[in-house]
Design a protein around this motif. Structure first.
Motif, PDB file in Angstrom:
ATOM      1  N   ILE A  35       0.868  -1.166  -0.027  1.00 56.13           N
ATOM      2  CA  ILE A  35      -0.140  -0.177   0.140  1.00 56.13           C
ATOM      3  C   ILE A  35       0.893   1.204  -0.016  1.00 56.13           C
ATOM      4  CG2 ILE A  35      -1.906   1.489   1.279  1.00 56.13           C
ATOM      5  CD1 ILE A  35      -2.670  -1.600   0.051  1.00 56.13           C
ATOM      6  N   THR A  36       0.346   2.203  -0.863  1.00 59.14           N
ATOM      7  CA  THR A  36       1.432   3.569  -1.211  1.00 59.14           C
ATOM      8  C   THR A  36       0.722   4.563  -1.230  1.00 59.14           C
ATOM      9  OG1 THR A  36       1.495   3.176  -3.388  1.00 59.14           O
ATOM     10  CG2 THR A  36       3.407   2.296  -2.210  1.00 59.14           C
ATOM     11  N   ASP A  37       1.278   5.846  -0.890  1.00 63.17           N
ATOM     12  CA  ASP A  37       0.544   7.052  -1.022  1.00 63.17           C
ATOM     13  C   ASP A  37      -0.360   7.153  -2.293  1.00 63.17           C
ATOM     14  OD1 ASP A  37      -0.014   9.814  -0.347  1.00 63.17           O
ATOM     15  OD2 ASP A  37       1.657  10.481  -1.583  1.00 63.17           O
ATOM     16  N   GLY A  38      -1.619   7.619  -2.031  1.00 63.82           N
ATOM     17  CA  GLY A  38      -2.324   7.807  -3.161  1.00 63.82           C
ATOM     18  C   GLY A  38      -3.247   6.682  -3.816  1.00 63.82           C
ATOM     19  N   VAL A  41      -8.225   2.343  -1.504  1.00 62.92           N
ATOM     20  CA  VAL A  41      -8.186   1.093  -0.670  1.00 62.92           C
ATOM     21  C   VAL A  41      -9.790   1.033  -0.162  1.00 62.92           C
ATOM     22  CG1 VAL A  41      -7.532  -0.116   1.229  1.00 62.92           C
ATOM     23  CG2 VAL A  41      -5.896   1.131   0.118  1.00 62.92           C
ATOM     24  N   LEU A  42     -10.310  -0.226  -0.558  1.00 60.20           N
ATOM     25  CA  LEU A  42     -11.684  -0.327   0.073  1.00 60.20           C
ATOM     26  C   LEU A  42     -11.673  -1.446   1.218  1.00 60.20           C
ATOM     27  CD1 LEU A  42     -14.771  -0.144   0.233  1.00 60.20           C
ATOM     28  CD2 LEU A  42     -14.686  -1.770  -1.804  1.00 60.20           C
ATOM     29  N   ASP A  43     -11.752  -1.213   2.540  1.00 57.32           N
ATOM     30  CA  ASP A  43     -11.652  -2.150   3.422  1.00 57.32           C
ATOM     31  C   ASP A  43     -13.053  -2.567   4.011  1.00 57.32           C
ATOM     32  OD1 ASP A  43     -11.089  -3.558   5.635  1.00 57.32           O
ATOM     33  OD2 ASP A  43     -10.266  -2.185   6.694  1.00 57.32           O
ATOM     34  N   LEU A  44     -13.705  -3.487   3.538  1.00 57.94           N
ATOM     35  CA  LEU A  44     -14.919  -4.109   3.835  1.00 57.94           C
ATOM     36  C   LEU A  44     -14.828  -5.073   4.893  1.00 57.94           C
ATOM     37  CD1 LEU A  44     -15.873  -5.426   0.484  1.00 57.94           C
ATOM     38  CD2 LEU A  44     -16.731  -3.445   1.402  1.00 57.94           C
ATOM     39  N   GLY A  45     -15.709  -4.790   5.954  1.00 57.95           N
ATOM     40  CA  GLY A  45     -15.817  -5.146   7.217  1.00 57.95           C
ATOM     41  C   GLY A  45     -14.557  -4.735   8.105  1.00 57.95           C
ATOM     42  N   CYS A  46     -14.469  -3.321   7.922  1.00 58.68           N
ATOM     43  CA  CYS A  46     -13.174  -2.669   8.814  1.00 58.68           C
ATOM     44  C   CYS A  46     -13.276  -2.634  10.118  1.00 58.68           C
ATOM     45  CB  CYS A  46     -13.050  -1.323   8.185  1.00 58.68           C
ATOM     46  SG  CYS A  46     -14.302  -0.343   8.547  1.00 58.68           S
ATOM     47  N   GLY A  47     -14.195  -2.881  10.603  1.00 62.91           N
ATOM     48  CA  GLY A  47     -14.245  -2.945  12.329  1.00 62.91           C
ATOM     49  C   GLY A  47     -13.855  -1.676  12.725  1.00 62.91           C
ATOM     50  N   LEU A  58      -0.179   5.539   5.435  1.00 58.31           N
ATOM     51  CA  LEU A  58       0.808   5.341   4.499  1.00 58.31           C
ATOM     52  C   LEU A  58       0.381   6.341   3.333  1.00 58.31           C
ATOM     53  CD1 LEU A  58       1.883   1.675   4.488  1.00 58.31           C
ATOM     54  CD2 LEU A  58       3.180   3.670   5.166  1.00 58.31           C
ATOM     55  N   GLY A  59      -0.784   7.080   3.420  1.00 56.77           N
ATOM     56  CA  GLY A  59      -1.125   8.118   2.422  1.00 56.77           C
ATOM     57  C   GLY A  59      -2.189   7.536   1.471  1.00 56.77           C
ATOM     58  N   ALA A  60      -2.921   6.338   1.623  1.00 55.93           N
ATOM     59  CA  ALA A  60      -3.770   5.567   1.035  1.00 55.93           C
ATOM     60  C   ALA A  60      -4.923   6.445   0.978  1.00 55.93           C
ATOM     61  CB  ALA A  60      -4.052   4.279   1.076  1.00 55.93           C
ATOM     62  N   ASN A  61      -6.127   6.279   0.165  1.00 57.40           N
ATOM     63  CA  ASN A  61      -7.199   6.949   0.086  1.00 57.40           C
ATOM     64  C   ASN A  61      -8.059   5.791   0.511  1.00 57.40           C
ATOM     65  OD1 ASN A  61      -6.444   9.451  -1.161  1.00 57.40           O
ATOM     66  ND2 ASN A  61      -6.236   8.365  -2.873  1.00 57.40           N
ATOM     67  N   VAL A  62      -8.473   5.606   1.770  1.00 60.61           N
ATOM     68  CA  VAL A  62      -9.100   4.535   2.469  1.00 60.61           C
ATOM     69  C   VAL A  62     -10.723   4.927   2.751  1.00 60.61           C
ATOM     70  CG1 VAL A  62      -9.287   2.855   4.295  1.00 60.61           C
ATOM     71  CG2 VAL A  62      -7.026   4.113   3.737  1.00 60.61           C
ATOM     72  N   LEU A  63     -11.549   3.771   2.084  1.00 54.53           N
ATOM     73  CA  LEU A  63     -12.556   3.739   2.300  1.00 54.53           C
ATOM     74  C   LEU A  63     -13.205   2.586   3.364  1.00 54.53           C
ATOM     75  CD1 LEU A  63     -15.916   4.820   2.221  1.00 54.53           C
ATOM     76  CD2 LEU A  63     -16.104   3.678   0.021  1.00 54.53           C
ATOM     77  N   GLY A  64     -13.677   2.653   4.628  1.00 56.68           N
ATOM     78  CA  GLY A  64     -13.754   1.553   5.363  1.00 56.68           C
ATOM     79  C   GLY A  64     -15.348   1.384   5.489  1.00 56.68           C
TER      80      GLY A  64
END
Length: 72
Positions: A35-38, A41-47, A58-64
């Motif tokens: 995983i890198t900057d930009g 990332v989709l985290d299903l079941g992210c708790g 780390l700079g990722a665009n995360v949707l949990g």
């Protein structure tokens, strides 16, 4: 019949305790996946963010997305 202890905790709703035992594995997964900057990332079941938070650091665009079971 032997019950999986993690499954038993999930069924009780003790997600904080489960997440505490998975902190290092979430960080290890993010590192292994590269995983890198930009990166999106989709985290299903992210708790509570065991994997999403290290990815975001780390700079990722995360949707949990977290599913919450309705009370019966």
């Amino acid at each position: 019949m032997t019950i999986n202890p993690n499954k038993a905790l999930r069924e009780k709703g003790d997600f904080t305790r489960i997440a505490e035992s998975m902190r290092e594995s979430g960080e290890a997964l993010v590192t292994t996946l590269g995983i890198t900057d930009g990166l999106d990332v989709l985290d299903l079941g992210c708790g509570d963010g065991t994997t999403a938070l290290p990815a975001a650091r780390l700079g990722a665009n995360v949707l949990g997305c977290r599913h919450r079971q309705q009370p019966r």
